[in-house]
Design a protein around this motif. Structure first.
Motif, PDB file in Angstrom:
ATOM      1  N   TYR A 130       6.731   4.043   7.721  1.00  0.00           N
ATOM      2  CA  TYR A 130       5.706   4.061   8.768  1.00  0.00           C
ATOM      3  C   TYR A 130       4.897   5.360   8.758  1.00  0.00           C
ATOM      4  O   TYR A 130       4.553   5.881   9.809  1.00  0.00           O
ATOM      5  CB  TYR A 130       6.371   3.859  10.128  1.00  0.00           C
ATOM      6  CG  TYR A 130       7.374   2.734  10.133  1.00  0.00           C
ATOM      7  CD1 TYR A 130       6.961   1.411  10.093  1.00  0.00           C
ATOM      8  CD2 TYR A 130       8.740   2.993  10.136  1.00  0.00           C
ATOM      9  CE1 TYR A 130       7.868   0.371  10.070  1.00  0.00           C
ATOM     10  CE2 TYR A 130       9.662   1.955  10.128  1.00  0.00           C
ATOM     11  CZ  TYR A 130       9.222   0.654  10.088  1.00  0.00           C
ATOM     12  OH  TYR A 130      10.123  -0.373  10.056  1.00  0.00           O
ATOM     13  N   SER A 131       4.586   5.881   7.586  1.00  0.00           N
ATOM     14  CA  SER A 131       3.914   7.178   7.494  1.00  0.00           C
ATOM     15  C   SER A 131       2.394   7.102   7.519  1.00  0.00           C
ATOM     16  O   SER A 131       1.725   8.127   7.489  1.00  0.00           O
ATOM     17  CB  SER A 131       4.382   7.905   6.234  1.00  0.00           C
ATOM     18  OG  SER A 131       5.768   8.173   6.344  1.00  0.00           O
ATOM     19  N   THR A 132       1.848   5.887   7.565  1.00  0.00           N
ATOM     20  CA  THR A 132       0.398   5.730   7.685  1.00  0.00           C
ATOM     21  C   THR A 132       0.093   4.707   8.772  1.00  0.00           C
ATOM     22  O   THR A 132       0.854   3.752   8.949  1.00  0.00           O
ATOM     23  CB  THR A 132      -0.237   5.242   6.360  1.00  0.00           C
ATOM     24  OG1 THR A 132       0.382   4.019   5.978  1.00  0.00           O
ATOM     25  CG2 THR A 132      -0.057   6.265   5.253  1.00  0.00           C
ATOM     26  N   PRO A 133      -1.000   4.897   9.513  1.00  0.00           N
ATOM     27  CA  PRO A 133      -1.364   3.915  10.542  1.00  0.00           C
ATOM     28  C   PRO A 133      -1.649   2.559   9.876  1.00  0.00           C
ATOM     29  O   PRO A 133      -2.417   2.493   8.915  1.00  0.00           O
ATOM     30  CB  PRO A 133      -2.639   4.492  11.160  1.00  0.00           C
ATOM     31  CG  PRO A 133      -2.632   5.936  10.796  1.00  0.00           C
ATOM     32  CD  PRO A 133      -1.918   6.031   9.484  1.00  0.00           C
ATOM     33  N   GLN A 134      -1.007   1.520  10.370  1.00  0.00           N
ATOM     34  CA  GLN A 134      -1.205   0.189   9.788  1.00  0.00           C
ATOM     35  C   GLN A 134      -0.629  -0.884  10.695  1.00  0.00           C
ATOM     36  O   GLN A 134       0.080  -0.597  11.643  1.00  0.00           O
ATOM     37  CB  GLN A 134      -0.567   0.107   8.401  1.00  0.00           C
ATOM     38  CG  GLN A 134       0.936   0.361   8.393  1.00  0.00           C
ATOM     39  CD  GLN A 134       1.496   0.425   6.991  1.00  0.00           C
ATOM     40  OE1 GLN A 134       1.392  -0.525   6.245  1.00  0.00           O
ATOM     41  NE2 GLN A 134       2.089   1.556   6.642  1.00  0.00           N
ATOM     42  N   THR A 135      -0.951  -2.127  10.361  1.00  0.00           N
ATOM     43  CA  THR A 135      -0.401  -3.280  11.064  1.00  0.00           C
ATOM     44  C   THR A 135       0.522  -4.016  10.115  1.00  0.00           C
ATOM     45  O   THR A 135       0.173  -4.236   8.955  1.00  0.00           O
ATOM     46  CB  THR A 135      -1.530  -4.218  11.535  1.00  0.00           C
ATOM     47  OG1 THR A 135      -2.383  -3.490  12.419  1.00  0.00           O
ATOM     48  CG2 THR A 135      -0.974  -5.429  12.266  1.00  0.00           C
ATOM     49  N   PHE A 136       1.707  -4.369  10.611  1.00  0.00           N
ATOM     50  CA  PHE A 136       2.671  -5.136   9.834  1.00  0.00           C
ATOM     51  C   PHE A 136       2.685  -6.560  10.378  1.00  0.00           C
ATOM     52  O   PHE A 136       2.989  -6.770  11.552  1.00  0.00           O
ATOM     53  CB  PHE A 136       4.080  -4.543   9.968  1.00  0.00           C
ATOM     54  CG  PHE A 136       4.189  -3.134   9.453  1.00  0.00           C
ATOM     55  CD1 PHE A 136       4.508  -2.895   8.131  1.00  0.00           C
ATOM     56  CD2 PHE A 136       3.977  -2.057  10.290  1.00  0.00           C
ATOM     57  CE1 PHE A 136       4.611  -1.597   7.647  1.00  0.00           C
ATOM     58  CE2 PHE A 136       4.083  -0.758   9.827  1.00  0.00           C
ATOM     59  CZ  PHE A 136       4.393  -0.525   8.500  1.00  0.00           C
ATOM     60  N   ASN A 137       2.353  -7.523   9.544  1.00  0.00           N
ATOM     61  CA  ASN A 137       2.380  -8.927   9.936  1.00  0.00           C
ATOM     62  C   ASN A 137       3.625  -9.572   9.337  1.00  0.00           C
ATOM     63  O   ASN A 137       3.735  -9.690   8.119  1.00  0.00           O
ATOM     64  CB  ASN A 137       1.119  -9.654   9.454  1.00  0.00           C
ATOM     65  CG  ASN A 137      -0.114  -9.118  10.158  1.00  0.00           C
ATOM     66  OD1 ASN A 137      -0.164  -9.080  11.378  1.00  0.00           O
ATOM     67  ND2 ASN A 137      -1.088  -8.686   9.397  1.00  0.00           N
TER      68      ASN A 137
END
Length: 195
Positions: free
Chosen positions: A30-37
């Motif tokens: 989780y080291s970068t801003p992102q969305t997990f689907n």
């Protein structure tokens, strides 16, 4: 002579495989801003302004990182700020709910997880209904360098679902005057006694 080379080569290959497995097991997820689907749910990962704190929340959450406000009483419209034991939003007699949180998470982490995460802090934020005391939302915070950054998303989803299904709080008189109750909880495995 050929046997010794094969034995040495075999030892080197086994050692490299162990190193690769160890390195992948510690991958920061989780080291970068992102969305997990994922299958049936999505999570949003955001990183604080200083770059040190990760917030991981269900994409459907409405209250992540918001502050409660008064909707009733003379403070109506004002932001809720705890001013000591006289205005806490959860009843002081509600000892069971706090213990239920620990007991709910107890089977989620394996023995290996408990050893690996022992000295780490996971900050669990629960959004609680002021009318029913039920947990409406859960979101997580941890340091970007924390080993909680290596925990799979499915574990966070399981924590969220289990807490929402199994734990209910007793709102205090102050809590019932708010639009929602934010209960912040530091989960520290080293301080938990396991049977």
């Amino acid at each position: 002579m050929n046997y010794m080379r094969m034995k040495t080569l075999f030892s080197v290959v086994i050692g490299l495989l162990i190193c690769v497995h160890s390195a992948t097991a510690q991958t920061k997820l989780y080291s970068t801003p992102q969305t997990f689907n994922e299958n049936g749910y999505s999570y949003q990962c955001t990183i604080g302004a200083g770059g040190g704190i990760i917030t991981l929340s269900n994409k459907d959450n409405k209250y992540t990182s918001k502050s409660p406000t008064y909707v009733a009483g003379k403070e109506r419209g004002a932001k809720y700020v705890c001013k000591g034991m006289s205005n806490v939003p959860i009843s002081s007699e509600d000892i069971y709910s706090r213990r239920a949180c620990y007991m709910t998470l107890k089977p989620i982490f394996t023995q290996e997880d408990r050893k690996r995460l022992r000295d780490e802090n996971l900050y669990i934020n629960m959004i609680i209904s002021p009318q029913t005391g039920k947990i409406m939302e859960v979101y997580f915070e941890f340091d970007i360098l924390s080993l909680y950054n290596t925990v799979p998303l499915s574990t966070y989803r399981e924590i969220e679902v289990e807490l929402m299904d199994k734990v209910c709080f007793i709102p205090s008189e102050t809590g019932r005057m708010l639009d929602f109750i934010l209960f912040h909880w530091t989960y520290h495995l080293a301080s938990i006694k396991y049977d």
